[in-house]
Design a protein around this motif. Sequence first.
Motif, PDB file in Angstrom:
ATOM      1  N   ASN A   1      -1.458   6.452 -17.156  1.00  0.00           N
ATOM      2  CA  ASN A   1      -0.900   5.880 -15.922  1.00  0.00           C
ATOM      3  C   ASN A   1      -0.653   6.951 -14.861  1.00  0.00           C
ATOM      4  O   ASN A   1      -0.850   6.709 -13.665  1.00  0.00           O
TER       5      ASN A   1
ATOM      6  N   ILE B   1      -3.855   7.571 -13.217  1.00  0.00           N
ATOM      7  CA  ILE B   1      -4.165   6.510 -12.234  1.00  0.00           C
ATOM      8  C   ILE B   1      -3.466   6.821 -10.909  1.00  0.00           C
ATOM      9  O   ILE B   1      -4.045   6.684  -9.830  1.00  0.00           O
TER      10      ILE B   1
ATOM     11  N   LYS C   1      -5.935   5.505  -7.879  1.00  0.00           N
ATOM     12  CA  LYS C   1      -6.595   4.267  -8.302  1.00  0.00           C
ATOM     13  C   LYS C   1      -5.593   3.120  -8.442  1.00  0.00           C
ATOM     14  O   LYS C   1      -5.992   1.972  -8.633  1.00  0.00           O
ATOM     15  N   GLY C   2      -4.315   3.462  -8.350  1.00  0.00           N
ATOM     16  CA  GLY C   2      -3.271   2.443  -8.487  1.00  0.00           C
ATOM     17  C   GLY C   2      -3.207   1.519  -7.286  1.00  0.00           C
ATOM     18  O   GLY C   2      -3.661   1.858  -6.194  1.00  0.00           O
ATOM     19  N   LYS C   3      -2.698   0.294  -7.523  1.00  0.00           N
ATOM     20  CA  LYS C   3      -2.571  -0.662  -6.424  1.00  0.00           C
ATOM     21  C   LYS C   3      -1.171  -0.648  -5.832  1.00  0.00           C
ATOM     22  O   LYS C   3      -0.974  -1.022  -4.686  1.00  0.00           O
ATOM     23  N   ALA C   4      -0.195  -0.243  -6.637  1.00  0.00           N
ATOM     24  CA  ALA C   4       1.195  -0.220  -6.162  1.00  0.00           C
ATOM     25  C   ALA C   4       2.007   0.726  -7.036  1.00  0.00           C
ATOM     26  O   ALA C   4       1.601   1.062  -8.152  1.00  0.00           O
ATOM     27  N   ILE C   5       3.142   1.145  -6.495  1.00  0.00           N
ATOM     28  CA  ILE C   5       4.039   2.009  -7.278  1.00  0.00           C
ATOM     29  C   ILE C   5       5.441   1.399  -7.247  1.00  0.00           C
ATOM     30  O   ILE C   5       5.912   0.959  -6.194  1.00  0.00           O
ATOM     31  N   ARG C   6       6.059   1.313  -8.390  1.00  0.00           N
ATOM     32  CA  ARG C   6       7.403   0.739  -8.472  1.00  0.00           C
ATOM     33  C   ARG C   6       8.414   1.737  -7.892  1.00  0.00           C
ATOM     34  O   ARG C   6       8.217   2.954  -7.994  1.00  0.00           O
TER      35      ARG C   6
ATOM     36  N   THR D   1       9.562   4.092 -10.522  1.00  0.00           N
ATOM     37  CA  THR D   1       8.644   5.204 -10.809  1.00  0.00           C
ATOM     38  C   THR D   1       8.766   6.275  -9.734  1.00  0.00           C
ATOM     39  O   THR D   1       8.805   7.479 -10.039  1.00  0.00           O
TER      40      THR D   1
ATOM     41  N   LEU E   1      -2.356  -2.086 -12.533  1.00  0.00           N
ATOM     42  CA  LEU E   1      -2.468  -0.926 -11.644  1.00  0.00           C
ATOM     43  C   LEU E   1      -1.196  -0.685 -10.832  1.00  0.00           C
ATOM     44  O   LEU E   1      -1.199   0.053  -9.860  1.00  0.00           O
TER      45      LEU E   1
ATOM     46  N   ILE F   1       2.109   1.065 -11.163  1.00  0.00           N
ATOM     47  CA  ILE F   1       2.689   2.059 -12.074  1.00  0.00           C
ATOM     48  C   ILE F   1       4.189   2.207 -11.790  1.00  0.00           C
ATOM     49  O   ILE F   1       4.583   2.385 -10.661  1.00  0.00           O
TER      50      ILE F   1
END
Lengths: 73, 151
Positions: free
Chosen positions: A30, A33, A38-43, A46, B149, B151
């Motif tokens: 992860n 990513i 390549k990720g679509k979103a981040i919390r 995180t 995706l 994270i």
Amino acid sequence: MIKIDLDVMMAKRKMSSSTLAEKIGITQANLSILKTNKGKAIRFSTLDALCRALECEPGDILKYEEDNDGAEL
Amino acid sequence: MRRFLILLTNVLLYFVLVLNVAALVAMPFTIDLWVNIFRDSYASSESYRMFILIFLYLAGIGTLLIDIDLIRMMKTLSGDPFVERNVKAFQRMGIVAELTAILFIVKCFIYFTPMTAVCAVVLVFCGLFSLVMTNVFEHAVAYKQENDLTI
């Protein structure tokens, strides 16, 4: 588009990927990513963990770059 | 209970597959049996025999394709079933079911039997169900990818 640039801060803090992944409680896959955008979103959780581990502000790891092929919503 | 249902479904799918292939292979030898069943309704002419042979072959190939797709789909249950491959499988099954339904509808106009009409209606609904599931799965795959995706 928003890009994540972890490499600079990781180099500044002399932190490896595995150590960072362990510190923020995500898998290396992860984190990869995230690093390769390549990720679509981040919390928020995180992002919070990243800032705490790297001792930085969100602005230090998040960058805005103009999209060449038009904005994708 | 869930594992039992998956096992039972798999057994049934393979049973249908074997039955389907056996019926297709044995068709040239068993065709006279099927033709003789409706001898009273339709003269057992050569044209009727040929029509039934082609009809049963096409219908058999249709159900075989659907069965193979269902078996492949069941295999994805051990991992992640919400994949693009299953969306395509649902779409393929829907189209094949509708084409087979058209075949049955055509037969209704040429050599009508009540069971042909029933099969046509069932196939139309199966096809529609599969096409609706294509759209549902397409959305599910998109949601899952977005979730994976994040994270």
